[in-house]
Design an enzyme around this catalytic site. Structure first.
Site, PDB file in Angstrom:
ATOM      1  CD  GLU A 133       3.921   7.290  -0.476  1.00 34.99           C
ATOM      2  OE1 GLU A 133       3.184   8.230  -0.284  1.00 34.99           O
ATOM      3  OE2 GLU A 133       3.703   6.532  -1.507  1.00 34.99           O
ATOM      4  N   GLY A 173       0.845  -1.116   0.002  1.00 35.08           N
ATOM      5  CA  GLY A 173      -0.084   0.158  -0.038  1.00 35.08           C
ATOM      6  C   GLY A 173       0.780   1.311  -0.018  1.00 35.08           C
ATOM      7  NE  ARG A 174      -2.230   6.511  -1.130  1.00 34.94           N
ATOM      8  CZ  ARG A 174      -2.432   7.440  -0.244  1.00 34.94           C
ATOM      9  NH1 ARG A 174      -1.713   8.606  -0.002  1.00 34.94           N
ATOM     10  NH2 ARG A 174      -3.870   7.519   0.188  1.00 34.94           N
ATOM     11  CE1 TYR A 209       0.966  -3.163  -8.506  1.00 34.61           C
ATOM     12  CE2 TYR A 209       2.247  -1.158  -8.851  1.00 34.61           C
ATOM     13  CZ  TYR A 209       1.009  -1.952  -9.040  1.00 34.61           C
ATOM     14  OH  TYR A 209       0.127  -1.491  -9.882  1.00 34.61           O
ATOM     15  CB  CYS A 262       2.286  -4.934  -2.512  1.00 35.61           C
ATOM     16  SG  CYS A 262       1.362  -3.453  -3.454  1.00 35.61           S
ATOM     17  CG  HIS A 263       3.916  -0.097  -3.419  1.00 35.83           C
ATOM     18  ND1 HIS A 263       2.888  -0.532  -3.741  1.00 35.83           N
ATOM     19  CD2 HIS A 263       4.455   1.026  -4.012  1.00 35.83           C
ATOM     20  CE1 HIS A 263       2.811   0.046  -4.983  1.00 35.83           C
ATOM     21  NE2 HIS A 263       3.691   0.881  -5.006  1.00 35.83           N
TER      22      HIS A 263
END
Length: 197
Positions: free
Chosen positions: A93, A89-90, A139, A119-120
């Site tokens: 980051e 997900g975000r 990802y 993923c991320h």
């Protein structure tokens, strides 16, 4: 075999399925999962996001659920845990900007403990400097970032040493199966008794 104690690092707008599904699946087979977030305490919630794949150049993001944390980040000691889960997900980051998050991740790699990331999530692993020499996936948009951190890229769920990686939530069945193998989890399949008429 007794269940393992697993740490899961999450944050606001982490991917809903990548948090909820492993959290519940790991508990279902007898493991204890502590979901934590920097600057949050047990009982607080993080907001999740759902990433949907609809044929666009990237995923569509919509609001997910409120996910309740089961432990306080500042109170956990990574040495007390057998394994680590880093969803995507975000959230990764910005979670990778916390030194304490990176230190926690390094502990699991230094000790060779099982780590599952999807993923991320590998953005955090790259920032922690632990990917050199690994074969892994993430990802696809994160490929350049993890390769720059020293890994070899593969285009499928993979296990290399202590690390299991997947590209996104559609990989859950294989990703979780490989992580359970790494944890040494044995699942007994029995036959259900027929219902009385």
């Amino acid at each position: 075999m007794p269940g393992k104690k697993i740490l899961m690092i999450v944050g606001d707008f982490g991917e809903d399925y990548e948090i909820m599904v492993p959290f519940q699946a790991l508990q279902m087979v007898g493991h204890e999962v502590h979901a934590v977030c920097p600057e949050r305490e047990e009982g607080d919630v993080v907001k999740t996001a759902i990433h949907d794949f609809r044929g666009d150049q990237t995923y569509l993001e919509t609001r997910g659920h409120n996910f309740e944390l089961t432990a306080t980040f500042d109170d956990v000691d990574p040495a007390d845990y057998d394994a680590l889960v880093v969803p995507g997900g975000r959230a990764p980051e910005y979670l990778r900007t916390y030194d304490a998050v990176l230190d926690a991740v390094r502990h699991f790699f230094d000790e060779g403990k099982p780590v599952a990331s999807i993923c991320h999530g590998p953005q955090i692993l790259a920032a922690a400097g632990v990917l050199d020499g690994y074969e892994m996936t993430a990802y696809p948009a994160v490929q350049a970032e993890v390769e720059a951190a020293g890994c070899s890229w593969v285009d499928e769920v993979t296990t290399d040493k202590n690390l299991v990686t997947g590209q996104a939530w559609p990989d859950h069945p294989e990703w979780l199966a490989q992580f359970l193998d790494l944890l040494g989890t044995e699942i007994q399949h029995g036959q259900a008794a027929p219902a009385d008429d």
